[in-house]
Design a protein around this motif. Structure first.
Motif, short mmCIF file in Angstrom:
data_model
loop_
_atom_site.label_atom_id
_atom_site.label_comp_id
_atom_site.label_asym_id
_atom_site.label_seq_id
_atom_site.Cartn_x
_atom_site.Cartn_y
_atom_site.Cartn_z
N GLN A 435 4.84 0.26 -12.01
CA GLN A 435 3.65 0.38 -11.18
C GLN A 435 3.94 1.32 -10.01
O GLN A 435 5.10 1.67 -9.76
N MET A 436 2.89 1.75 -9.32
CA MET A 436 3.04 2.59 -8.14
C MET A 436 2.13 2.05 -7.04
O MET A 436 1.06 1.51 -7.32
N PRO A 437 2.56 2.18 -5.78
CA PRO A 437 1.73 1.67 -4.67
C PRO A 437 0.42 2.46 -4.57
O PRO A 437 0.38 3.66 -4.84
N VAL A 438 -0.65 1.78 -4.16
CA VAL A 438 -1.95 2.43 -4.04
C VAL A 438 -2.53 2.16 -2.66
O VAL A 438 -2.12 1.21 -1.96
N THR A 439 -3.49 3.00 -2.28
CA THR A 439 -4.19 2.83 -1.01
C THR A 439 -5.33 1.83 -1.19
O THR A 439 -5.56 1.31 -2.29
N ALA A 440 -6.07 1.60 -0.11
CA ALA A 440 -7.21 0.67 -0.17
C ALA A 440 -8.28 1.17 -1.13
O ALA A 440 -9.08 0.38 -1.65
N THR A 441 -8.33 2.48 -1.35
CA THR A 441 -9.31 3.06 -2.28
C THR A 441 -8.73 3.24 -3.67
O THR A 441 -9.29 3.97 -4.49
N GLN A 442 -7.57 2.63 -3.92
CA GLN A 442 -6.91 2.62 -5.23
C GLN A 442 -6.36 3.99 -5.65
O GLN A 442 -6.18 4.27 -6.82
N LYS A 443 -6.11 4.84 -4.66
CA LYS A 443 -5.43 6.10 -4.94
C LYS A 443 -3.92 5.88 -4.80
O LYS A 443 -3.48 5.08 -3.97
N ILE A 444 -3.14 6.58 -5.60
CA ILE A 444 -1.69 6.43 -5.52
C ILE A 444 -1.20 6.89 -4.15
O ILE A 444 -1.54 7.98 -3.68
N ASN A 445 -0.42 6.06 -3.50
CA ASN A 445 0.15 6.39 -2.19
C ASN A 445 1.53 6.99 -2.42
O ASN A 445 2.54 6.28 -2.51
N LYS A 446 1.58 8.31 -2.52
CA LYS A 446 2.83 8.97 -2.84
C LYS A 446 3.91 8.74 -1.80
O LYS A 446 5.10 8.67 -2.14
N ALA A 447 3.51 8.61 -0.56
CA ALA A 447 4.49 8.44 0.53
C ALA A 447 5.25 7.13 0.41
O ALA A 447 6.33 6.99 1.01
N GLN A 448 4.72 6.17 -0.35
CA GLN A 448 5.37 4.87 -0.44
C GLN A 448 6.00 4.60 -1.81
O GLN A 448 6.48 3.49 -2.05
N ILE A 449 6.02 5.58 -2.67
CA ILE A 449 6.64 5.37 -3.99
C ILE A 449 8.14 5.14 -3.82
O ILE A 449 8.74 4.26 -4.45
N PHE A 450 8.76 5.94 -2.94
CA PHE A 450 10.21 5.83 -2.71
C PHE A 450 10.47 5.62 -1.22
O PHE A 450 9.67 6.04 -0.38
#
Length: 472
Positions: A435-450
């Protein structure tokens, strides 16, 4: 124009400009879908190409209902066929459109940068302006030979290297492509006095075994963008060539330069803006930040015409053009800081962009293609450091429920990408995630993947695909 780095390119460029035609230089590595988009979007009526490209361009023309005709270099008819639409009217002057350069956009499709005759001439005159500013840039009219091995479909090779030599009666040296092993022989035998490159070139040269040939040259200076600070001093001391780090972009047509002594070395210093170019560092509200603080680099021309010599706008995208000129300054999308002496230091790109071996690659464009792969549920494209290319494409993939993320699937995804996009846009690394972290609008939050500072290439499961990225 699909003529690659050949003398024919310049012959046709100047001939077409003389009759008021606008040229659209094409990347030969483009796949069919990329060619179709660029030809249709630019509205070309004629394609001049090397014989080996004629067949695939003809296929694109057929899909576009004969929008353009294709002619092969070396086999031109005595008379051109009738034009597909009436020619533009009016005088040929500085404001006449001269070319469209496509630059990767952050929202997927590349944008077409409209350039006028004034843009081309201003780029050449800018070199002469720097040569008069008291720094390391210099030019000897009728004497200099500028060596640039980069592809002519980019502004830095097709305009920045050409125009100052044209205006100063100098010579452009254009090898077919960059080769580190042939570099010093080509530079020396052609009697080059200036070399122009991108950051990946110095890295490749420093990696070579030492040779007497690397000092058998007559080069006064080299310049380019993106040299790794760690090798800057080694490059200068080993090869005896001062490297002048510059910053520029297709939309601007001019550049800043770290060429005033004493030059900061070992840091990513891009120098100062020389008048009439003005530069400042601003926050998200266009307010000027304090010295040493990070902000976005914005530029303009001093005086009543701040856009003079810049690109004329994005083709069919006035909204994006005006957004870029917010507040009367051109917003670069680059994060920088400026010290109390006015020297600007590059920090990072705000844009969702990866710069691999001089090619700007929009992460969104790659994501748009790969999200259509039947085994991909979610995907995020990131930039990671690369010892040879500067940056490489790192794909984080969450596979669909019934597929296992393994080496076989990774190669299948990369192959799928290369079928639709140029080879260099394919992932160089793939890491499968649950899985990958997402924002409140369900977009992938790239800054929080790693975690901050983590190099994802070192993670267990990261699959190295760089060896598959080869020009077909």
């Amino acid at each position: 124009m699909l003529v690659e780095n050949r003398p024919d390119y310049f012959l046709h460029l100047l001939a077409l400009n003389a009759v008021g035609a606008s040229v659209v230089p094409i990347n030969p590595d483009h796949r069919h879908a990329e060619l179709r988009y660029q030809m249709q979007h630019s509205g070309v009526v004629l394609a001049v190409a090397l014989a080996r490209h004629v067949e695939r361009l003809t296929a694109v023309a057929a899909e576009l209902s004969g929008q353009f005709i294709v002619l092969a270099v070396g086999n031109l008819p005595e008379r051109l066929p009738s034009r597909a639409r009436p020619a533009a009217t009016g005088p040929l002057d500085l404001n006449t459109e001269a070319g469209i350069f496509y630059t990767s956009g952050t929202t997927g499709r590349p944008k077409g940068c409209l350039t006028t005759n004034d843009y081309w001439l201003s780029a050449g005159e800018w070199f002469l302006t720097l040569a008069r500013s008291g720094g390391r840039f210099s030019i000897e009219p009728g004497q200099d030979r500028l060596f640039n091995p980069m592809p002519v479909f980019h502004v830095h090779a097709g305009v920045v290297a050409l125009m100052p030599m044209l205006l100063s009666q100098g010579c452009v040296i254009r090898p077919e492509y960059f080769s580190a092993k042939r570099w010093w022989n080509e530079v020396s035998s052609s009697r080059a006095t200036i070399v122009h490159y991108i950051g990946a070139v110095p890295q490749a040269l420093v990696a070579l075994e030492r040779s007497p040939d690397e000092r058998a040259h007559g080069v006064r200076f080299g310049f380019g963008a993106g040299m790794e600070p760690a090798i800057h001093r080694e490059f200068e001391e080993r090869f005896g060539i001062p490297h002048l780090e510059v910053w520029g972009m297709t939309e601007v047509g001019r550049w800043t330069a770290n060429d005033q002594d004493p030059r900061p070395i070992g840091v990513r210093a891009i120098g100062r803006a020389v008048g009439p170019l003005e530069a400042r560092v601003v926050d998200e509200h266009n307010g000027v930040v304090t010295a040493g603080a990070e902000g976005e680099l914005v530029v303009r021309l001093a005086g009543d015409h701040p856009r003079k010599g810049f690109f004329a706008g994005y083709l069919d995208d006035e909204a994006a053009t005006e957004a870029g000129w917010s507040g009367g300054w051109w917003h670069s999308g680059d994060i920088v800081r400026q010290d109390k002496d006015g020297i600007i230091y590059f920090v990072d790109r705000r844009k969702n962009m990866i710069r691999r071996s001089g090619e700007n690659i929009a992460a969104t464009e790659v994501e748009t293609v790969l999200c259509r792969h039947p085994a991909v549920d979610r995907i995020a494209i990131l930039a990671v450091p690369d010892e040879k290319a500067g940056e490489e494409i790192f794909a984080c993939v969450v596979p669909v429920a019934d597929r296992t993320g393994d080496d076989r699937l990774a190669h299948d995804i990369a192959d799928y990408c290369r079928e639709q996009l140029a080879f260099y846009k394919a992932p160089g690394w793939i890491l499968f995630l649950d899985q990958m972290p997402v924002t409140a609008t369900q977009k992938i939050n790239k800054a929080q993947i790693f975690a901050p500072g983590l190099d994802p290439r070192t993670l267990t499961g990261a699959i190295d695909l760089r060896g598959t990225k080869k020009r077909s």
